[in-house]
Design a protein around this motif. Structure first.
Motif, PDB file in Angstrom:
ATOM      1  N   ARG A 127      -0.656   5.611  -8.426  1.00  0.00           N
ATOM      2  CA  ARG A 127      -0.903   7.287  -8.814  1.00  0.00           C
ATOM      3  C   ARG A 127      -1.434   8.116  -7.731  1.00  0.00           C
ATOM      4  O   ARG A 127      -1.235   9.155  -7.695  1.00  0.00           O
ATOM      5  CB  ARG A 127      -2.437   6.751  -9.285  1.00  0.00           C
ATOM      6  N   ASN A 128      -1.895   7.009  -6.232  1.00  0.00           N
ATOM      7  CA  ASN A 128      -1.589   7.731  -5.019  1.00  0.00           C
ATOM      8  C   ASN A 128      -0.590   8.918  -4.279  1.00  0.00           C
ATOM      9  O   ASN A 128      -0.473   9.953  -4.242  1.00  0.00           O
ATOM     10  CB  ASN A 128      -2.842   7.520  -4.709  1.00  0.00           C
ATOM     11  N   CYS A 182       0.618  -1.279  -0.196  1.00  0.00           N
ATOM     12  CA  CYS A 182      -0.034  -0.017  -0.217  1.00  0.00           C
ATOM     13  C   CYS A 182       0.853   1.247  -0.228  1.00  0.00           C
ATOM     14  O   CYS A 182       2.253   1.245   0.259  1.00  0.00           O
ATOM     15  CB  CYS A 182      -1.026  -0.267   0.629  1.00  0.00           C
ATOM     16  N   GLU A 183       0.281   2.618   0.487  1.00  0.00           N
ATOM     17  CA  GLU A 183       1.102   3.701   0.217  1.00  0.00           C
ATOM     18  C   GLU A 183       1.860   4.041   0.890  1.00  0.00           C
ATOM     19  O   GLU A 183       3.137   4.286   1.344  1.00  0.00           O
ATOM     20  CB  GLU A 183       0.382   5.078  -0.245  1.00  0.00           C
ATOM     21  N   ARG A 222      -9.888  10.094  -6.517  1.00  0.00           N
ATOM     22  CA  ARG A 222      -9.354   9.548  -6.267  1.00  0.00           C
ATOM     23  C   ARG A 222      -8.070  10.172  -5.370  1.00  0.00           C
ATOM     24  O   ARG A 222      -7.534   9.973  -4.273  1.00  0.00           O
ATOM     25  CB  ARG A 222      -9.165   8.177  -6.542  1.00  0.00           C
ATOM     26  N   GLN A 223      -7.495  10.582  -6.499  1.00  0.00           N
ATOM     27  CA  GLN A 223      -6.822  11.055  -5.767  1.00  0.00           C
ATOM     28  C   GLN A 223      -6.188  12.331  -4.769  1.00  0.00           C
ATOM     29  O   GLN A 223      -5.389  12.427  -3.437  1.00  0.00           O
ATOM     30  CB  GLN A 223      -4.848  12.068  -7.133  1.00  0.00           C
ATOM     31  N   SER A 273      -2.961   2.323  -9.026  1.00  0.00           N
ATOM     32  CA  SER A 273      -3.792   2.501  -8.148  1.00  0.00           C
ATOM     33  C   SER A 273      -2.050   3.473  -7.158  1.00  0.00           C
ATOM     34  O   SER A 273      -2.541   4.749  -6.441  1.00  0.00           O
ATOM     35  CB  SER A 273      -4.638   2.451  -7.553  1.00  0.00           C
ATOM     36  N   VAL A 274      -1.864   2.624  -6.366  1.00  0.00           N
ATOM     37  CA  VAL A 274      -1.243   2.987  -5.343  1.00  0.00           C
ATOM     38  C   VAL A 274       0.239   4.002  -5.254  1.00  0.00           C
ATOM     39  O   VAL A 274       0.224   4.900  -5.329  1.00  0.00           O
ATOM     40  CB  VAL A 274      -0.536   1.728  -4.876  1.00  0.00           C
ATOM     41  N   LYS A 319      -4.957  11.863   3.772  1.00  0.00           N
ATOM     42  CA  LYS A 319      -2.955  11.867   4.521  1.00  0.00           C
ATOM     43  C   LYS A 319      -3.248  12.785   5.481  1.00  0.00           C
ATOM     44  O   LYS A 319      -2.759  12.593   6.453  1.00  0.00           O
ATOM     45  CB  LYS A 319      -2.491  11.943   3.007  1.00  0.00           C
ATOM     46  N   ALA A 337       0.733  11.706  -5.860  1.00  0.00           N
ATOM     47  CA  ALA A 337      -0.557  12.753  -6.376  1.00  0.00           C
ATOM     48  C   ALA A 337      -0.088  14.351  -5.042  1.00  0.00           C
ATOM     49  O   ALA A 337      -0.383  15.417  -4.387  1.00  0.00           O
ATOM     50  CB  ALA A 337      -1.699  12.622  -4.826  1.00  0.00           C
ATOM     51  N   GLU A 370      -9.285  12.520  -2.599  1.00  0.00           N
ATOM     52  CA  GLU A 370      -9.491  11.611  -1.494  1.00  0.00           C
ATOM     53  C   GLU A 370      -7.971  11.615  -0.496  1.00  0.00           C
ATOM     54  O   GLU A 370      -8.618  11.144   0.324  1.00  0.00           O
ATOM     55  CB  GLU A 370     -10.345  10.621  -2.151  1.00  0.00           C
ATOM     56  N   TRP A 371      -7.024  10.011  -1.359  1.00  0.00           N
ATOM     57  CA  TRP A 371      -6.070  10.184  -0.642  1.00  0.00           C
ATOM     58  C   TRP A 371      -5.559  11.067  -0.131  1.00  0.00           C
ATOM     59  O   TRP A 371      -4.487  11.097   0.586  1.00  0.00           O
ATOM     60  CB  TRP A 371      -5.113   9.489  -2.129  1.00  0.00           C
TER      61      TRP A 371
END
Length: 432
Positions: free
Chosen positions: A353-354, A324-325, A406-407, A350-351, A414, A357, A409-410
């Motif tokens: 990409r996040n 995960c991130e 999504r970015q 997706s990870v 964070k 961000a 929201e991530w």
């Protein structure tokens, strides 16, 4: 001639060769003495010469892997090698030697003192072959590297070898991978390590070892200060086995490579193993691919390593774990302090990409010569040092920051780790 010899025909892969010949100027061919010895031995045993051996005469590395030498071919070869002091590495993998052919070779090795490395992997040796090799080790030999992979060795065979190696400190590398050794045999090997001061590399990959073997190996590692590489991939050590090895790592200062790939090591087992990594100052390579690990277990291992200032770890393989991130962030932080750290892992798009961000967010304002802190202050009308997440979300969209939903929201997750629906922006510093 032994009556059994007449029944055996030259094996597939053996070729008749006239040997190493020279011309003396009269048109007559003369073979070198080593070639003559070998060809005479082949005539005596009734087997066809292996041309590859004749071509390699005088070389230190004699590679006859997969040549179908057979038991009679081994007999002829042993006769020739009794007087051949050039060979130091003898490769005979996959040659259907069986126990009989192996006996000829071990008898030769009691006379030949130049051969130091021997590969007898995949030769259908079974228990009788293990007994023959054990006898050789118990008497005398100069073999430092011994490869016995894929010979159908069971627990009884492992016991014979372990008993012989308790008094043999010459062997430095032992390969018993791809056999049928279970915990009973594994325990004998573990107990052998506790008293053996010679072995540097032990390969037990792809057997049937479990928690009892791990306990014996763990106990051995606490008193054995010579073993450097322990390969245990494709067994079934499980959480209890990982705990035994983790406890051993707290005390051991010589092991530099530990391979636990595919050993039922889950997140709980990883945490137990991590306890050893938290203090260990020797291990450089840890392999844990193909285990039921998740990003939680992988992160606990990475944290144990990064928080240990004396850790020597350079390579960790958790390549089958989709992280995960937070793992990626922890890894980036670790690499800043230790640039050479190589952690093999899998990551979903997706990870990635996040993770990007935050970098995009900072870059957006930097390119406009604007301060992120000023951006937050402009949203904080009451000067409370915090901004509601709903206000932040709307402002980012209106500013056309190139982030998808999504970015964004991530980023919010964070910035607002405690889920208070507000971002305390005073905690953030501008990136360098």
């Amino acid at each position: 001639m032994d009556p059994r010899d007449a029944e055996e025909r030259p094996a597939r892969g053996q070729e008749v060769d006239s040997g190493d010949e020279t011309d003396n100027g009269t048109g007559q061919k003369h073979r070198s003495p080593p070639a003559e010895w070998y060809l005479e031995a082949c005539r005596w045993t009734g087997c066809a010469p292996v041309s590859s051996y004749l071509r390699q005469l005088g070389e230190a590395n004699l590679d006859l892997n997969h040549y179908g030498v057979g038991r009679l071919g081994a007999k002829a070869l042993a006769v020739s090698l009794r007087r051949d002091n050039a060979v130091t590495n003898l490769e005979l993998e996959d040659n259907a030697l069986q126990a009989e052919g192996t006996r000829y070779l071990t008898e030769m090795l009691q006379i030949n003192e130049s051969i130091e490395s021997l590969n007898l992997s995949n030769n259908q040796l079974h228990l009788e072959g293990a007994q023959i090799i054990s006898k050789m080790l118990s008497i005398t030999c100069n073999i430092t590297t011994l490869k016995l992979s894929g010979n159908h060795f069971d627990d009884s065979a492992a016991k014979y070898l372990a008993d012989a190696l308790k008094v043999d400190y010459i062997v430095k590398e032992l390969d018993l991978s791809h056999n049928n050794i279970f915990d009973a045999g594994g325990e004998h090997l573990g107990h052998m390590l506790a008293s053996n001061a010679g072995i540097r590399v032990l390969d037990l990959t792809w057997n049937h070892l479990g928690t009892r073997t791990a306990a014996a190996l763990g106990a051995a590692l606490k008193v054995n200060w010579t073993l450097q590489q322990l390969q245990l991939a494709w067994n079934g050590l499980g959480p209890a086995g990982a705990q035994s090895l983790g406890e051993a790592l707290e005390q051991n200062s010589t092991l530099v490579l530990l391979d636990l790939s595919r050993n039922l090591v889950d997140d709980r087992a990883a945490a137990l193993l991590g306890q050893g990594l938290a203090t260990n100052a020797a291990l450089g390579v840890l392999r844990l691919s193909r285990n039921p690990l998740t990003t939680i277990g992988a992160r606990s291992l990475l944290r144990a390593v990064t928080e240990n200032p004396n850790s020597a770890l350079k390579e960790m393989d958790v390549s089958t774990v989709f992280v995960c991130e937070t793992f990626v962030e922890l890894l980036e932080e670790a690499r800043q302090r230790r640039p050479g750290l190589d952690v093999r892992h899998s990551v979903m798009s997706s990870v990635t990409r996040n993770i990007s961000a935050l970098r995009i967010f900072h870059k957006f304002f930097k390119e406009r010569n604007e301060s992120i802190m000023d951006f937050f202050r402009s949203l904080d009308e009451k000067g409370t040092k915090k901004v509601p997440t709903s206000v932040f979300r709307k402002a980012v969209k209106e500013a056309n920051v190139p982030l998808d939903r999504r970015q964004i929201e991530w980023l919010i997750k964070k910035f607002d780790e405690k889920c208070t629906c507000s971002i305390v922006y005073s905690q953030f510093a501008e990136p360098s």
